[in-house]
Design a protein around this motif. Structure first.
Motif, PDB file in Angstrom:
ATOM      1  N   ILE A 147       0.839  -1.204   0.000  1.00 37.94           N
ATOM      2  CA  ILE A 147       0.000   0.000   0.000  1.00 37.94           C
ATOM      3  C   ILE A 147       0.872   1.251   0.000  1.00 37.94           C
ATOM      4  CG2 ILE A 147      -1.635   1.344   1.372  1.00 37.94           C
ATOM      5  CD1 ILE A 147      -2.881  -1.339   2.250  1.00 37.94           C
ATOM      6  N   VAL A 148       1.874   1.268   0.867  1.00 36.50           N
ATOM      7  CA  VAL A 148       2.756   2.424   0.961  1.00 36.50           C
ATOM      8  C   VAL A 148       3.585   2.587  -0.309  1.00 36.50           C
ATOM      9  CG1 VAL A 148       4.761   3.374   2.171  1.00 36.50           C
ATOM     10  CG2 VAL A 148       2.847   2.418   3.473  1.00 36.50           C
ATOM     11  N   THR A 149       4.082   1.479  -0.831  1.00 37.74           N
ATOM     12  CA  THR A 149       4.970   1.544  -2.000  1.00 37.74           C
ATOM     13  C   THR A 149       4.211   1.849  -3.279  1.00 37.74           C
ATOM     14  OG1 THR A 149       6.473  -0.042  -0.983  1.00 37.74           O
ATOM     15  CG2 THR A 149       6.683   0.289  -3.355  1.00 37.74           C
ATOM     16  N   PHE A 150       3.249   0.985  -3.614  1.00 40.88           N
ATOM     17  CA  PHE A 150       2.605   1.051  -4.924  1.00 40.88           C
ATOM     18  C   PHE A 150       1.478   2.067  -5.025  1.00 40.88           C
ATOM     19  CE2 PHE A 150       3.917  -3.645  -5.186  1.00 40.88           C
ATOM     20  CZ  PHE A 150       5.141  -3.300  -5.725  1.00 40.88           C
ATOM     21  N   TYR A 151       0.839   2.373  -3.909  1.00 40.65           N
ATOM     22  CA  TYR A 151      -0.344   3.230  -3.967  1.00 40.65           C
ATOM     23  C   TYR A 151      -0.129   4.595  -3.333  1.00 40.65           C
ATOM     24  CZ  TYR A 151      -2.305  -1.223  -5.280  1.00 40.65           C
ATOM     25  OH  TYR A 151      -2.538  -2.422  -5.928  1.00 40.65           O
ATOM     26  N   PHE A 157       5.616  10.176  -6.953  1.00 33.91           N
ATOM     27  CA  PHE A 157       6.619  10.632  -7.916  1.00 33.91           C
ATOM     28  C   PHE A 157       6.007  10.844  -9.295  1.00 33.91           C
ATOM     29  CE2 PHE A 157       7.777   5.934  -8.129  1.00 33.91           C
ATOM     30  CZ  PHE A 157       7.361   5.704  -9.445  1.00 33.91           C
ATOM     31  N   ALA A 158       4.960  10.080  -9.625  1.00 38.24           N
ATOM     32  CA  ALA A 158       4.299  10.290 -10.914  1.00 38.24           C
ATOM     33  C   ALA A 158       3.629  11.661 -10.967  1.00 38.24           C
ATOM     34  CB  ALA A 158       3.270   9.191 -11.157  1.00 38.24           C
ATOM     35  N   ILE A 159       3.023  12.079  -9.864  1.00 37.73           N
ATOM     36  CA  ILE A 159       2.361  13.389  -9.808  1.00 37.73           C
ATOM     37  C   ILE A 159       3.382  14.514  -9.883  1.00 37.73           C
ATOM     38  CG2 ILE A 159       1.023  14.924  -8.312  1.00 37.73           C
ATOM     39  CD1 ILE A 159      -0.412  12.379  -7.275  1.00 37.73           C
ATOM     40  N   ILE A 160       4.500  14.367  -9.167  1.00 40.21           N
ATOM     41  CA  ILE A 160       5.545  15.390  -9.218  1.00 40.21           C
ATOM     42  C   ILE A 160       6.113  15.491 -10.628  1.00 40.21           C
ATOM     43  CG2 ILE A 160       7.813  16.050  -8.354  1.00 40.21           C
ATOM     44  CD1 ILE A 160       7.070  14.711  -5.705  1.00 40.21           C
ATOM     45  N   THR A 193       5.427   2.344 -14.318  1.00 36.46           N
ATOM     46  CA  THR A 193       5.649   1.412 -13.210  1.00 36.46           C
ATOM     47  C   THR A 193       4.353   1.160 -12.457  1.00 36.46           C
ATOM     48  OG1 THR A 193       6.301   3.233 -11.725  1.00 36.46           O
ATOM     49  CG2 THR A 193       8.059   2.075 -12.921  1.00 36.46           C
ATOM     50  N   ILE A 194       3.410   2.106 -12.511  1.00 35.21           N
ATOM     51  CA  ILE A 194       2.143   1.938 -11.782  1.00 35.21           C
ATOM     52  C   ILE A 194       1.267   0.878 -12.446  1.00 35.21           C
ATOM     53  CG2 ILE A 194       0.048   3.113 -10.984  1.00 35.21           C
ATOM     54  CD1 ILE A 194       1.693   5.666 -10.745  1.00 35.21           C
ATOM     55  N   PRO A 195       0.995   0.939 -13.775  1.00 32.72           N
ATOM     56  CA  PRO A 195       0.275  -0.176 -14.403  1.00 32.72           C
ATOM     57  C   PRO A 195       0.992  -1.508 -14.256  1.00 32.72           C
ATOM     58  CG  PRO A 195       0.304   1.713 -15.866  1.00 32.72           C
ATOM     59  CD  PRO A 195       1.213   2.038 -14.728  1.00 32.72           C
ATOM     60  N   ASN A 196       2.327  -1.465 -14.216  1.00 31.47           N
ATOM     61  CA  ASN A 196       3.084  -2.701 -14.067  1.00 31.47           C
ATOM     62  C   ASN A 196       2.821  -3.368 -12.718  1.00 31.47           C
ATOM     63  OD1 ASN A 196       5.338  -4.380 -15.345  1.00 31.47           O
ATOM     64  ND2 ASN A 196       6.185  -3.977 -13.316  1.00 31.47           N
ATOM     65  N   VAL A 197       2.382  -2.579 -11.733  1.00 36.87           N
ATOM     66  CA  VAL A 197       2.017  -3.149 -10.431  1.00 36.87           C
ATOM     67  C   VAL A 197       0.915  -4.190 -10.594  1.00 36.87           C
ATOM     68  CG1 VAL A 197       0.953  -2.644  -8.195  1.00 36.87           C
ATOM     69  CG2 VAL A 197       2.735  -1.147  -9.098  1.00 36.87           C
ATOM     70  N   GLY A 198      -0.077  -3.869 -11.444  1.00 35.00           N
ATOM     71  CA  GLY A 198      -1.177  -4.812 -11.661  1.00 35.00           C
ATOM     72  C   GLY A 198      -0.692  -6.123 -12.237  1.00 35.00           C
ATOM     73  N   LEU A 217       8.926 -11.321 -13.044  1.00 35.06           N
ATOM     74  CA  LEU A 217       7.798 -10.424 -12.814  1.00 35.06           C
ATOM     75  C   LEU A 217       8.241  -9.011 -12.436  1.00 35.06           C
ATOM     76  CD1 LEU A 217       5.157 -12.608 -10.946  1.00 35.06           C
ATOM     77  CD2 LEU A 217       4.932 -11.543 -13.189  1.00 35.06           C
ATOM     78  N   HIS A 218       9.464  -8.890 -11.974  1.00 38.65           N
ATOM     79  CA  HIS A 218       9.950  -7.585 -11.548  1.00 38.65           C
ATOM     80  C   HIS A 218      10.748  -6.868 -12.632  1.00 38.65           C
ATOM     81  CE1 HIS A 218       9.795  -9.269  -7.155  1.00 38.65           C
ATOM     82  NE2 HIS A 218       8.603  -8.905  -7.607  1.00 38.65           N
ATOM     83  N   TRP A 219      10.927  -7.515 -13.764  1.00 40.47           N
ATOM     84  CA  TRP A 219      11.717  -6.887 -14.820  1.00 40.47           C
ATOM     85  C   TRP A 219      11.055  -5.616 -15.348  1.00 40.47           C
ATOM     86  CZ3 TRP A 219      13.207 -11.848 -18.098  1.00 40.47           C
ATOM     87  CH2 TRP A 219      14.073 -12.633 -17.311  1.00 40.47           C
ATOM     88  N   GLY A 220       9.728  -5.590 -15.329  1.00 39.41           N
ATOM     89  CA  GLY A 220       9.020  -4.389 -15.806  1.00 39.41           C
ATOM     90  C   GLY A 220       9.367  -3.164 -14.986  1.00 39.41           C
ATOM     91  N   PHE A 221       9.516  -3.342 -13.676  1.00 40.04           N
ATOM     92  CA  PHE A 221       9.894  -2.210 -12.833  1.00 40.04           C
ATOM     93  C   PHE A 221      11.278  -1.686 -13.214  1.00 40.04           C
ATOM     94  CE2 PHE A 221       6.971  -4.546  -9.890  1.00 40.04           C
ATOM     95  CZ  PHE A 221       5.991  -3.573  -9.833  1.00 40.04           C
TER      96      PHE A 221
END
Length: 257
Positions: A147-151, A157-160, A193-198, A217-221
């Protein structure tokens, strides 16, 4: 000292007067305080109320935090982009060199805060999530660390980054005349990176239960995270425009100081 050197030194002095680092200090301080509060919240309620998703305390602390994070992220991105667009400079062709230089330096400060937010999101909290999942048994995709990391940290950082892009697009002639590929790669890449969370959570739930940090599964990040290197392209564009605005003599005088 020659007349040329005197003129260049005087111009260099005038250029330094337009540098205002207060926005940078405020941004770094605000981000640091926010991250510290997040980490304190994790420490206080992660182990006591974050191990059983069916526990009412989990819903109280972490379920509500997740809902608030999603709503506030969408609202913040919309309001920030809307504000920057609504208050855009509609007479950029009349912008003075001094004012444009000042705005370019504000953009640099925005990018510094963006880089710091990327560190907290893609490094600190992401690695913390990997450690959590290799330590605690989870019964939900929405663990306290996730929750803290992905949401929270990722949307932050995306908003900034979105704000930096809109600031440049609406207030600087160089970026307003088209679309900077480096800027699009920087902001669009790290946003992905956010869609990649899904995809990551679906994979862990369905067919890859292990939490190996270097797993496929983590290569996308990694792929999208490395697009943050686009900041060097943006920096080169900013420096090129500053050189045009200040002139060769002023640039050389600043380098000699």
């Amino acid at each position: 000292m020659s007349i040329t050197d005197t003129h260049a030194a005087g111009a260099a002095q005038r250029a330094t007067r337009i540098v205002n680092i207060k926005p940078l200090l405020f941004g770094v301080l605000a981000l640091t305080i926010f991250v510290a509060l997040l980490r304190i919240f994790e420490q206080a309620f992660g182990w006591t109320a974050g191990l059983d998703s069916f526990d009412p305390e989990f819903q109280l602390y972490w379920g509500n935090l997740l809902k608030a994070a999603i709503v506030l992220s969408i609202a913040s991105a919309t309001l920030l982009a809307g504000y920057l667009w609504r208050t855009r400079d509609r007479e950029l062709e009349k912008l003075s060199p001094a004012r444009e230089t000042q705005r370019l330096l504000y953009l640099v400060q925005w990018l510094v805060v963006f880089a710091l937010a990327l560190y907290w999101g893609l490094s600190f909290f992401s690695e913390q999530t990997a450690v959590w999942h290799m330590t605690a048994v989870r019964d939900t995709d929405f663990t306290p660390s996730n929750i803290v990391t992905f949401y929270i940290s990722y949307p932050l950082f995306a908003i900034i980054g979105l704000g930096a892009f809109f600031y440049a697009k609406t207030r600087l002639p160089f970026f307003a005349q088209g679309y900077s590929l480096a800027f699009l790669v920087l902001v669009g890449g790290v946003f992905m990176t956010i869609p990649n969370v899904g995809f990551n959570e679906w994979g862990h739930t369905s067919w890859a239960m292990d939490e190996g940090f270097a797993g496929p599964l983590h290569w996308g990040f990694v792929f999208f995270g490395w697009m943050s290197l686009g900041v060097f392209g943006v920096t080169l564009q900013i420096l090129g425009r500053l050189r045009q605005l200040l002139g060769k003599e002023v640039v050389e005088a600043l380098l000699r100081r």
